[in-house]
Design a protein around this motif. Structure first.
Motif, PDB file in Angstrom:
ATOM      1  N   GLU A 176      11.277   7.055   4.285  1.00 16.20           N
ATOM      2  CA  GLU A 176      11.107   5.979   4.643  1.00 16.20           C
ATOM      3  C   GLU A 176      11.005   4.572   3.572  1.00 16.20           C
ATOM      4  OE1 GLU A 176       9.349   8.601   4.659  1.00 16.20           O
ATOM      5  OE2 GLU A 176       7.181   8.673   4.407  1.00 16.20           O
ATOM      6  N   ASP A 177      11.498   5.019   2.462  1.00 19.78           N
ATOM      7  CA  ASP A 177      11.891   3.993   1.468  1.00 19.78           C
ATOM      8  C   ASP A 177      13.415   3.299   1.717  1.00 19.78           C
ATOM      9  OD1 ASP A 177       9.927   5.704  -1.084  1.00 19.78           O
ATOM     10  OD2 ASP A 177       9.249   4.221  -0.161  1.00 19.78           O
TER      11      ASP A 177
ATOM     12  N   HIS B  65       0.865  -1.054  -0.133  1.00 17.41           N
ATOM     13  CA  HIS B  65       0.073  -0.001   0.115  1.00 17.41           C
ATOM     14  C   HIS B  65       1.004   1.176   0.062  1.00 17.41           C
ATOM     15  CE1 HIS B  65      -3.421   2.712   0.833  1.00 17.41           C
ATOM     16  NE2 HIS B  65      -2.671   3.147   1.848  1.00 17.41           N
ATOM     17  N   SER B  66       1.887   1.339   0.691  1.00 18.03           N
ATOM     18  CA  SER B  66       2.758   2.530   0.798  1.00 18.03           C
ATOM     19  C   SER B  66       3.385   2.947  -0.384  1.00 18.03           C
ATOM     20  CB  SER B  66       3.902   2.206   1.849  1.00 18.03           C
ATOM     21  OG  SER B  66       4.604   0.893   1.696  1.00 18.03           O
ATOM     22  N   VAL B  67       3.426   2.036  -1.426  1.00 19.22           N
ATOM     23  CA  VAL B  67       4.322   2.309  -2.871  1.00 19.22           C
ATOM     24  C   VAL B  67       3.454   2.491  -4.021  1.00 19.22           C
ATOM     25  CG1 VAL B  67       6.197   0.972  -1.912  1.00 19.22           C
ATOM     26  CG2 VAL B  67       4.912  -0.028  -3.299  1.00 19.22           C
ATOM     27  N   LYS B  68       2.118   2.259  -3.803  1.00 22.78           N
ATOM     28  CA  LYS B  68       1.132   2.166  -4.815  1.00 22.78           C
ATOM     29  C   LYS B  68       1.218   3.690  -5.457  1.00 22.78           C
ATOM     30  CE  LYS B  68      -2.082  -1.620  -3.907  1.00 22.78           C
ATOM     31  NZ  LYS B  68      -3.384  -1.875  -3.497  1.00 22.78           N
TER      32      LYS B  68
ATOM     33  N   LYS C 111      10.827   8.523  -0.981  1.00 22.74           N
ATOM     34  CA  LYS C 111      10.671   9.147   0.486  1.00 22.74           C
ATOM     35  C   LYS C 111      11.907   8.444   1.276  1.00 22.74           C
ATOM     36  CE  LYS C 111       5.686   9.371   0.078  1.00 22.74           C
ATOM     37  NZ  LYS C 111       4.316   8.967   0.455  1.00 22.74           N
TER      38      LYS C 111
ATOM     39  N   ARG D 115       3.551   5.235  -6.919  1.00 28.29           N
ATOM     40  CA  ARG D 115       4.862   5.681  -6.693  1.00 28.29           C
ATOM     41  C   ARG D 115       5.888   4.767  -7.399  1.00 28.29           C
ATOM     42  NH1 ARG D 115       7.716   6.691  -2.310  1.00 28.29           N
ATOM     43  NH2 ARG D 115       6.884   4.918  -1.002  1.00 28.29           N
TER      44      ARG D 115
END
Length: 124
Positions: A88-89, A61-64, A86, A66
């Motif tokens: 956090e990546d 979900h956190s990379v959808k 980001k 991008r």
């Protein structure tokens, strides 16, 4: 034996982009899925994106929106385009390949192989 090799990590500023590549080689009979996972210090290894031989994709979900995963079946290669990065990546990114391996004249056996990992650091 199946070997998995990643490339393309590095240091990038927030908002920047990186492109990862991963190639599988060896006694490959077929590949079911290829994917990218990541592991930050002190964290578990989590799925980033995955693509099946049929082209179905799955993203964290956190990379959808991008990140985009793509695959060249003929080259046994998978790519990960990472945009709008980001902090956090930041993590070590690992390639995973799942399929069947077969020496000449033998029955195909399942394999689940990992690359050595490539560091992605997002920092100003």
């Amino acid at each position: 034996q199946v070997q998995v090799v990643e490339s393309g990590g590095g240091l990038v500023q927030p908002g920047g982009s990186l492109y990862l590549s991963c190639s599988a080689s060896g006694t490959i009979f077929s590949i079911n899925a290829m994917g990218w996972y990541r592991q930050a210090p002190g964290e578990e290894r989590d799925l980033v994106a995955r693509v099946t031989s049929g082209g179905s994709t799955d993203y964290a979900h956190s990379v959808k929106g991008r990140f985009t995963i793509s695959r060249d079946n003929g080259l046994n290669t998978v790519y990960l385009q990472m945009n709008s990065l980001k902090p956090e990546d930041t993590a070590v990114y690992y390639c995973n390949v799942v399929g069947y391996t077969s020496e000449s004249g033998t029955v195909p056996r399942p394999f689940d192989s990992w690359g050595q990992g490539t560091q992605v650091t997002v920092s100003s």
